[in-house]
Design an enzyme around this catalytic site. Sequence first.
Site, PDB file in Angstrom:
ATOM      1  N   VAL A   1       0.831  -1.199   0.000  1.00  0.00           N
ATOM      2  CA  VAL A   1       0.000   0.000   0.000  1.00  0.00           C
ATOM      3  C   VAL A   1       0.872   1.259   0.000  1.00  0.00           C
ATOM      4  CG1 VAL A   1      -1.756   1.302   1.277  1.00  0.00           C
ATOM      5  CG2 VAL A   1      -1.886  -1.196   1.181  1.00  0.00           C
ATOM      6  N   CYS A   2       1.994   1.200   0.674  1.00  0.00           N
ATOM      7  CA  CYS A   2       2.835   2.388   0.886  1.00  0.00           C
ATOM      8  C   CYS A   2       3.220   3.122  -0.399  1.00  0.00           C
ATOM      9  CB  CYS A   2       4.081   2.016   1.682  1.00  0.00           C
ATOM     10  SG  CYS A   2       3.723   1.358   3.335  1.00  0.00           S
ATOM     11  N   PRO A   3       3.683   2.427  -1.445  1.00  0.00           N
ATOM     12  CA  PRO A   3       4.064   3.183  -2.641  1.00  0.00           C
ATOM     13  C   PRO A   3       2.894   3.884  -3.315  1.00  0.00           C
ATOM     14  CG  PRO A   3       4.119   0.814  -3.074  1.00  0.00           C
ATOM     15  CD  PRO A   3       3.978   0.990  -1.594  1.00  0.00           C
TER      16      PRO A   3
ATOM     17  N   ILE B   1       2.570   7.224  -1.301  1.00  0.00           N
ATOM     18  CA  ILE B   1       3.685   8.161  -1.445  1.00  0.00           C
ATOM     19  C   ILE B   1       3.724   8.762  -2.845  1.00  0.00           C
ATOM     20  CG2 ILE B   1       6.193   8.425  -1.300  1.00  0.00           C
ATOM     21  CD1 ILE B   1       6.111   6.007   0.679  1.00  0.00           C
TER      22      ILE B   1
END
Length: 229
Positions: A77-79, A82
Amino acid sequence: MIRSVLASVSPLRQILASQLCTSSITLAGIRPLGPKNKAPDFSGTAVVNGDFKTISMKDYKGKWLILFFYPLDFTFVCPTEITAFSDRCAEFQKLNTELIACSCDSHFSHLAWIQTPRSEVGGLGDMKIPVLADFNKDIANAFGVLDHETGISYRGLFLIDPSGEIRHSLVNDLSVGRSVDEAFRTLKAFQFVEKHGEVCPANWSDDKPTIKPGIKESKEYFKKVDGHT
Protein backbone atom coordinates in the site's frame (compact mmCIF):
# COMPACT_ATOMS: atom_id res chain seq x y z
CA MET A 1 24.67 -1.41 -3.44
CA ILE A 2 20.99 -1.19 -4.26
CA ARG A 3 20.69 -4.97 -4.50
CA SER A 4 22.25 -5.42 -1.06
CA VAL A 5 19.86 -2.86 0.43
CA LEU A 6 16.89 -4.58 -1.20
CA ALA A 7 18.04 -7.91 0.23
CA SER A 8 18.33 -6.43 3.70
CA VAL A 9 14.74 -5.20 3.73
CA SER A 10 13.21 -8.43 2.42
CA PRO A 11 12.77 -9.86 5.95
CA LEU A 12 10.90 -6.69 6.92
CA ARG A 13 8.56 -7.13 3.99
CA GLN A 14 7.85 -10.68 5.15
CA ILE A 15 7.13 -9.44 8.67
CA LEU A 16 4.68 -6.83 7.41
CA ALA A 17 2.95 -9.31 5.11
CA SER A 18 2.55 -11.74 8.01
CA GLN A 19 1.09 -9.03 10.23
CA LEU A 20 -1.40 -7.97 7.58
CA CYS A 21 -2.60 -11.56 7.15
CA THR A 22 -2.92 -12.37 10.83
CA SER A 23 -4.18 -8.95 11.96
CA SER A 24 -1.82 -9.30 14.92
CA ILE A 25 -1.27 -5.55 15.16
CA THR A 26 -3.90 -3.41 16.85
CA LEU A 27 -4.05 0.24 17.79
CA ALA A 28 -4.07 -0.64 21.48
CA GLY A 29 -1.89 1.82 23.36
CA ILE A 30 -1.36 4.12 20.39
CA ARG A 31 -1.84 7.75 21.41
CA PRO A 32 -1.19 10.00 18.41
CA LEU A 33 -0.81 13.73 18.87
CA GLY A 34 -3.89 15.74 18.00
CA PRO A 35 -5.16 19.30 17.59
CA LYS A 36 -3.62 22.04 19.74
CA ASN A 37 -0.44 20.00 20.30
CA LYS A 38 2.78 21.59 19.16
CA ALA A 39 4.52 19.44 16.58
CA PRO A 40 7.70 17.86 17.99
CA ASP A 41 10.89 19.52 16.79
CA PHE A 42 12.10 16.59 14.69
CA SER A 43 15.27 16.36 12.62
CA GLY A 44 16.63 13.61 10.40
CA THR A 45 18.18 12.53 7.12
CA ALA A 46 15.87 12.52 4.11
CA VAL A 47 16.23 11.73 0.45
CA VAL A 48 15.58 15.02 -1.35
CA ASN A 49 15.92 15.18 -5.13
CA GLY A 50 18.05 12.05 -5.11
CA ASP A 51 20.51 13.24 -2.44
CA PHE A 52 20.80 12.88 1.32
CA LYS A 53 19.84 16.02 3.23
CA THR A 54 19.16 16.82 6.87
CA ILE A 55 15.72 18.34 7.33
CA SER A 56 13.94 19.51 10.46
CA MET A 57 10.68 20.98 11.66
CA LYS A 58 12.39 24.38 11.79
CA ASP A 59 12.82 24.32 8.01
CA TYR A 60 9.04 24.62 7.62
CA LYS A 61 8.40 27.59 9.88
CA GLY A 62 5.86 29.88 8.25
CA LYS A 63 4.49 27.11 6.03
CA TRP A 64 1.76 24.53 6.32
CA LEU A 65 3.15 21.01 6.51
CA ILE A 66 1.65 17.57 5.98
CA LEU A 67 3.85 14.93 7.60
CA PHE A 68 2.65 11.42 6.88
CA PHE A 69 4.07 8.17 8.22
CA TYR A 70 3.98 4.81 6.50
CA PRO A 71 5.06 1.36 7.76
CA LEU A 72 7.89 0.14 5.51
CA ASP A 73 9.73 0.60 2.24
CA PHE A 74 9.28 -1.96 -0.54
CA THR A 75 5.80 -2.95 0.53
CA PHE A 76 2.33 -2.84 -0.97
CA VAL A 77 0.00 0.00 0.00
CA CYS A 78 2.83 2.39 0.89
CA PRO A 79 4.06 3.18 -2.64
CA THR A 80 0.53 3.99 -3.78
CA GLU A 81 0.24 6.64 -1.06
CA ILE A 82 3.69 8.16 -1.45
CA THR A 83 3.56 8.46 -5.22
CA ALA A 84 0.02 9.87 -5.06
CA PHE A 85 1.11 12.64 -2.68
CA SER A 86 4.31 13.28 -4.64
CA ASP A 87 2.50 13.57 -7.96
CA ARG A 88 0.24 16.30 -6.55
CA CYS A 89 2.96 18.13 -4.66
CA ALA A 90 2.64 21.27 -6.81
CA GLU A 91 -1.03 21.65 -5.87
CA PHE A 92 -0.14 21.68 -2.19
CA GLN A 93 2.78 24.05 -2.71
CA LYS A 94 0.46 26.58 -4.35
CA LEU A 95 -1.25 26.68 -0.95
CA ASN A 96 2.05 27.32 0.91
CA THR A 97 2.13 23.68 1.99
CA GLU A 98 4.95 21.14 1.96
CA LEU A 99 4.75 17.35 2.21
CA ILE A 100 7.06 14.87 3.96
CA ALA A 101 6.82 11.08 3.87
CA CYS A 102 8.45 9.26 6.80
CA SER A 103 9.10 5.69 7.92
CA CYS A 104 11.42 3.86 10.29
CA ASP A 105 13.62 2.63 7.44
CA SER A 106 17.13 3.97 6.80
CA HIS A 107 17.88 6.68 4.27
CA PHE A 108 19.80 4.07 2.25
CA SER A 109 16.65 1.97 1.99
CA HIS A 110 14.69 5.05 0.94
CA LEU A 111 17.25 5.82 -1.78
CA ALA A 112 17.16 2.27 -3.11
CA TRP A 113 13.36 2.39 -3.26
CA ILE A 114 13.36 5.74 -5.04
CA GLN A 115 15.88 4.41 -7.56
CA THR A 116 13.54 1.52 -8.31
CA PRO A 117 11.24 2.38 -11.24
CA ARG A 118 7.51 2.40 -10.60
CA SER A 119 7.11 -0.21 -13.30
CA GLU A 120 9.08 -2.67 -11.16
CA VAL A 121 6.45 -3.75 -8.65
CA GLY A 122 6.01 -0.84 -6.31
CA GLY A 123 9.13 1.24 -6.86
CA LEU A 124 8.82 4.95 -6.12
CA GLY A 125 10.74 6.39 -9.06
CA ASP A 126 11.11 10.16 -9.22
CA MET A 127 10.07 11.83 -5.97
CA LYS A 128 9.03 15.45 -5.67
CA ILE A 129 8.77 15.30 -1.87
CA PRO A 130 11.31 14.43 0.86
CA VAL A 131 11.31 10.86 2.14
CA LEU A 132 12.52 11.08 5.74
CA ALA A 133 14.37 8.31 7.58
CA ASP A 134 13.40 7.65 11.20
CA PHE A 135 15.73 4.71 11.76
CA ASN A 136 15.97 5.27 15.52
CA LYS A 137 12.15 5.62 15.65
CA ASP A 138 12.27 8.86 17.64
CA ILE A 139 10.01 10.81 15.27
CA ALA A 140 7.27 8.17 15.05
CA ASN A 141 7.42 7.77 18.82
CA ALA A 142 7.18 11.53 19.41
CA PHE A 143 4.08 11.79 17.20
CA GLY A 144 2.52 8.75 18.87
CA VAL A 145 2.27 6.46 15.84
CA LEU A 146 5.01 3.92 16.65
CA ASP A 147 4.02 0.32 17.30
CA HIS A 148 6.57 -0.68 19.91
CA GLU A 149 6.13 -4.40 19.39
CA THR A 150 7.13 -4.30 15.73
CA GLY A 151 9.16 -1.10 15.53
CA ILE A 152 7.18 0.26 12.59
CA SER A 153 4.76 3.16 12.37
CA TYR A 154 1.08 3.19 11.62
CA ARG A 155 -0.26 5.30 8.78
CA GLY A 156 -0.36 8.58 10.68
CA LEU A 157 -0.97 11.91 8.98
CA PHE A 158 -0.50 15.29 10.64
CA LEU A 159 -1.51 18.69 9.27
CA ILE A 160 0.69 21.32 10.92
CA ASP A 161 0.02 25.05 10.58
CA PRO A 162 2.64 27.80 10.02
CA SER A 163 3.01 28.34 13.78
CA GLY A 164 3.93 24.68 14.30
CA GLU A 165 0.60 23.63 15.80
CA ILE A 166 -1.13 20.41 14.78
CA ARG A 167 -4.57 21.19 13.37
CA HIS A 168 -5.62 17.76 12.12
CA SER A 169 -4.41 14.19 12.56
CA LEU A 170 -5.54 10.73 11.58
CA VAL A 171 -4.12 7.23 11.97
CA ASN A 172 -4.97 4.24 9.80
CA ASP A 173 -4.18 0.62 10.53
CA LEU A 174 -1.72 -0.96 8.13
CA SER A 175 -4.00 -2.32 5.43
CA VAL A 176 -5.81 0.86 4.28
CA GLY A 177 -4.20 3.80 2.51
CA ARG A 178 -5.14 7.45 2.91
CA SER A 179 -6.85 9.80 0.50
CA VAL A 180 -4.86 12.61 -1.08
CA ASP A 181 -8.14 14.25 -2.09
CA GLU A 182 -9.31 14.31 1.53
CA ALA A 183 -5.97 15.64 2.79
CA PHE A 184 -6.17 18.43 0.21
CA ARG A 185 -9.80 19.21 1.07
CA THR A 186 -9.01 19.34 4.78
CA LEU A 187 -6.06 21.66 4.19
CA LYS A 188 -8.19 24.05 2.13
CA ALA A 189 -10.89 24.01 4.81
CA PHE A 190 -8.49 25.00 7.59
CA GLN A 191 -6.94 27.69 5.43
CA PHE A 192 -10.40 29.06 4.59
CA VAL A 193 -11.30 29.25 8.29
CA GLU A 194 -8.02 31.02 9.05
CA LYS A 195 -8.63 33.61 6.34
CA HIS A 196 -12.39 34.20 6.62
CA GLY A 197 -13.36 33.24 10.17
CA GLU A 198 -16.30 31.13 9.03
CA VAL A 199 -16.51 27.39 9.74
CA CYS A 200 -16.79 24.49 7.32
CA PRO A 201 -19.67 21.98 7.46
CA ALA A 202 -19.57 18.28 6.61
CA ASN A 203 -18.29 17.42 3.14
CA TRP A 204 -17.35 21.04 2.52
CA SER A 205 -15.47 21.97 -0.63
CA ASP A 206 -14.48 25.40 -1.84
CA ASP A 207 -17.50 25.68 -4.13
CA LYS A 208 -19.91 25.20 -1.22
CA PRO A 209 -21.19 27.63 1.45
CA THR A 210 -19.68 27.94 4.91
CA ILE A 211 -21.26 28.80 8.25
CA LYS A 212 -20.97 32.04 10.19
CA PRO A 213 -20.29 30.89 13.77
CA GLY A 214 -23.15 32.47 15.68
CA ILE A 215 -26.67 31.47 16.70
CA LYS A 216 -28.38 34.04 14.52
CA GLU A 217 -25.74 34.20 11.81
CA SER A 218 -25.69 30.43 11.25
CA LYS A 219 -29.36 30.46 10.26
CA GLU A 220 -28.37 31.95 6.93
CA TYR A 221 -26.51 28.75 6.04
CA PHE A 222 -29.25 26.38 7.16
CA LYS A 223 -31.92 28.30 5.27
CA LYS A 224 -29.79 28.12 2.17
CA VAL A 225 -29.01 24.40 2.25
CA ASP A 226 -32.22 23.07 3.82
CA GLY A 227 -34.67 25.36 2.07
CA HIS A 228 -36.08 26.77 5.31
CA THR A 229 -38.07 29.99 5.19
